[in-house]
Write a protein that holds these residues in place. Structure first.
Motif, PDB file in Angstrom:
ATOM      1  N   THR A 147     -37.539 -35.904 -36.208  1.00  0.00           N
ATOM      2  CA  THR A 147     -37.595 -34.604 -35.524  1.00  0.00           C
ATOM      3  C   THR A 147     -36.795 -33.545 -36.281  1.00  0.00           C
ATOM      4  O   THR A 147     -37.167 -32.364 -36.273  1.00  0.00           O
ATOM      5  N   LEU A 148     -35.722 -33.961 -36.954  1.00  0.00           N
ATOM      6  CA  LEU A 148     -34.959 -33.018 -37.772  1.00  0.00           C
ATOM      7  C   LEU A 148     -35.793 -32.552 -38.956  1.00  0.00           C
ATOM      8  O   LEU A 148     -35.860 -31.357 -39.263  1.00  0.00           O
ATOM      9  N   ARG A 149     -36.429 -33.490 -39.632  1.00  0.00           N
ATOM     10  CA  ARG A 149     -37.236 -33.151 -40.808  1.00  0.00           C
ATOM     11  C   ARG A 149     -38.473 -32.350 -40.432  1.00  0.00           C
ATOM     12  O   ARG A 149     -38.959 -31.546 -41.232  1.00  0.00           O
ATOM     13  N   ALA A 150     -38.970 -32.569 -39.212  1.00  0.00           N
ATOM     14  CA  ALA A 150     -40.147 -31.816 -38.749  1.00  0.00           C
ATOM     15  C   ALA A 150     -39.766 -30.434 -38.231  1.00  0.00           C
ATOM     16  O   ALA A 150     -40.648 -29.621 -37.930  1.00  0.00           O
ATOM     17  N   GLY A 151     -38.472 -30.159 -38.129  1.00  0.00           N
ATOM     18  CA  GLY A 151     -38.023 -28.847 -37.664  1.00  0.00           C
ATOM     19  C   GLY A 151     -38.127 -28.648 -36.172  1.00  0.00           C
ATOM     20  O   GLY A 151     -38.031 -27.516 -35.683  1.00  0.00           O
ATOM     21  N   LYS A 152     -38.283 -29.740 -35.408  1.00  0.00           N
ATOM     22  CA  LYS A 152     -38.382 -29.615 -33.957  1.00  0.00           C
ATOM     23  C   LYS A 152     -37.004 -29.460 -33.307  1.00  0.00           C
ATOM     24  O   LYS A 152     -36.884 -28.854 -32.239  1.00  0.00           O
ATOM     25  N   LEU A 153     -36.012 -30.039 -33.951  1.00  0.00           N
ATOM     26  CA  LEU A 153     -34.636 -29.935 -33.472  1.00  0.00           C
ATOM     27  C   LEU A 153     -33.741 -29.466 -34.615  1.00  0.00           C
ATOM     28  O   LEU A 153     -34.078 -29.635 -35.789  1.00  0.00           O
ATOM     29  N   ARG A 154     -32.594 -28.912 -34.258  1.00  0.00           N
ATOM     30  CA  ARG A 154     -31.587 -28.524 -35.240  1.00  0.00           C
ATOM     31  C   ARG A 154     -30.272 -29.185 -34.865  1.00  0.00           C
ATOM     32  O   ARG A 154     -29.970 -29.350 -33.676  1.00  0.00           O
ATOM     33  N   ALA A 155     -29.500 -29.551 -35.864  1.00  0.00           N
ATOM     34  CA  ALA A 155     -28.184 -30.125 -35.621  1.00  0.00           C
ATOM     35  C   ALA A 155     -27.119 -29.082 -35.918  1.00  0.00           C
ATOM     36  O   ALA A 155     -27.101 -28.495 -37.002  1.00  0.00           O
ATOM     37  N   LEU A 156     -26.251 -28.856 -34.957  1.00  0.00           N
ATOM     38  CA  LEU A 156     -25.166 -27.899 -35.151  1.00  0.00           C
ATOM     39  C   LEU A 156     -23.986 -28.518 -35.885  1.00  0.00           C
ATOM     40  O   LEU A 156     -23.220 -27.807 -36.541  1.00  0.00           O
ATOM     41  N   ALA A 157     -23.837 -29.851 -35.763  1.00  0.00           N
ATOM     42  CA  ALA A 157     -22.730 -30.531 -36.431  1.00  0.00           C
ATOM     43  C   ALA A 157     -22.994 -32.028 -36.447  1.00  0.00           C
ATOM     44  O   ALA A 157     -23.774 -32.553 -35.639  1.00  0.00           O
ATOM     45  N   VAL A 158     -22.312 -32.712 -37.371  1.00  0.00           N
ATOM     46  CA  VAL A 158     -22.421 -34.165 -37.505  1.00  0.00           C
ATOM     47  C   VAL A 158     -21.013 -34.751 -37.557  1.00  0.00           C
ATOM     48  O   VAL A 158     -20.063 -34.093 -38.004  1.00  0.00           O
ATOM     49  N   SER A 159     -20.869 -35.986 -37.110  1.00  0.00           N
ATOM     50  CA  SER A 159     -19.546 -36.588 -36.970  1.00  0.00           C
ATOM     51  C   SER A 159     -19.054 -37.328 -38.212  1.00  0.00           C
ATOM     52  O   SER A 159     -18.036 -38.010 -38.156  1.00  0.00           O
ATOM     53  N   THR A 160     -19.755 -37.204 -39.332  1.00  0.00           N
ATOM     54  CA  THR A 160     -19.324 -37.850 -40.572  1.00  0.00           C
ATOM     55  C   THR A 160     -18.100 -37.131 -41.154  1.00  0.00           C
ATOM     56  O   THR A 160     -17.900 -35.937 -40.924  1.00  0.00           O
ATOM     57  N   PRO A 161     -17.291 -37.830 -41.972  1.00  0.00           N
ATOM     58  CA  PRO A 161     -16.134 -37.171 -42.609  1.00  0.00           C
ATOM     59  C   PRO A 161     -16.545 -36.080 -43.586  1.00  0.00           C
ATOM     60  O   PRO A 161     -15.847 -35.078 -43.741  1.00  0.00           O
TER      61      PRO A 161
END
Length: 326
Positions: A213-227
């Motif tokens: 869904t991220l790659r299809a542009g249906k959703l956007r991520a505001l942040a990720v929990s990785t270092p």
């Protein structure tokens, strides 16, 4: 008692450790090894278990069979393994959702997440994302948290006491955003469907099930929990770089067994973890899921200590947020 009888008893006592050692060195020979999964087929834990099983089987020279024991958010299958004999024939793909987050939020657990297991090592990690709809008015985490300070901003999760829930509550505390409102669902899938339908503002969820869904542009991520930023999604900032380092973490999977697993068996399985995870076919499939092993493996006692540390950290968060599952 006659001297001859005393000598015979002494010889038997000396022979017993050798017999036990011989039995352990022969492992695995008795039967197939069960790799227990505490969730239904098709999910991340099941997928990783089925990737690992044939490689474990080849390395050990014995069949390794994946068995799904779902129920109570992973508690059923995890408790089952905790009560099995520590003979190397029942293993568990352990999961942070049970060993850390359920332990941190439940009033009573049917097992000790560290003391009732032999933890061989971490397998992979799945970072957490804060997702919004592609058409969401919130373009940045700063805009999102600013809104949640003055009006309801609803975030969906897989349920009360889940990792997703605790991440949302920690952001609420750290951002001083009292209107950040939890909406629990019966699993991540319905929460994501509600977000796709723009019925809620956001979802906290692992990256694994949201790559497409991220790659299809249906959703956007505001942040990720990785270092640091994910190579596959370099445009997604980390919580840490946006001022929330306490939200750095992941949903990990590990390899565990009942407590008391004989050291030779535990050592053999522990040594296999980095070997198997370095295989090109395994890495390629894990990369597709964006669920990867750590560059520096966390094994043995270090893994058990990590679990204990995370339980302490998230228990504190649960207490601050008044999250308790009865």
């Amino acid at each position: 008692m006659k001297r001859r009888e005393l000598l015979a008893m002494g010889a038997a006592a000396l022979a017993a450790p050798a017999w036990v050692s011989a039995q352990q060195s022969a492992w695995p020979a008795r039967s197939a090894i069960k790799l227990n999964v505490q969730y239904p087929p098709g999910g991340l834990v099941d997928t990783v278990a089925r990737l690992m099983a044939p490689h474990l089987s080849t390395a050990l020279g014995q069949a390794v069979v994946v068995e799904n024991r779902a129920g109570a958010g992973g508690l059923v299958g995890t408790e089952f393994v905790s009560r099995q004999a520590a003979d190397g024939y029942n293993l568990l793909v352990s999961h942070a959702s049970v060993h850390v987050y359920a332990t941190a939020t439940r009033r009573k657990m049917p097992f000790d997440s560290v003391g009732d297991f032999t933890h061989m090592g971490m397998l992979v990690e799945a970072p957490m994302l804060l997702l919004v709809h592609a058409d969401s008015p919130y373009k940045t985490l700063a805009e999102y948290t600013a809104a949640a300070r003055t009006r309801p901003v609803n975030y969906g999760t897989s349920g009360v006491g889940s990792a997703n829930h605790l991440y949302g509550e920690l952001l609420k505390i750290e951002a001083n955003a009292p209107m950040h409102t939890h909406v629990p669902f019966q699993g991540s899938a319905p929460a994501i469907q509600s977000l796709l339908g723009a019925q809620i503002d956001s979802v906290f969820d692992p990256v694994t099930t949201n790559v497409s869904t991220l790659r299809a542009g249906k959703l956007r991520a505001l942040a990720v929990s990785t270092p640091s930023r994910m190579p596959a999604f370099p445009d997604i900032p980390t919580f840490a770089e946006l001022g929330y380092p306490s939200l750095t973490g992941s949903q990990w999977l590990g390899l565990s067994a009942p407590k008391g697993l004989p050291a030779p068996i535990a050592q053999r399985l522990t040594a296999l973890i980095p070997e198997i995870l370095a295989k090109p076919d395994i890495l390629a499939q894990l990369n597709e899921l964006q669920t990867l092993p750590r560059k520096a493996p966390v094994l043995g006692n270090d893994f058990a200590q990590l679990i204990q540390s995370q339980v302490s950290t998230w228990s504190s968060v649960a207490k601050r947020a008044n999250v308790e599952v009865i």
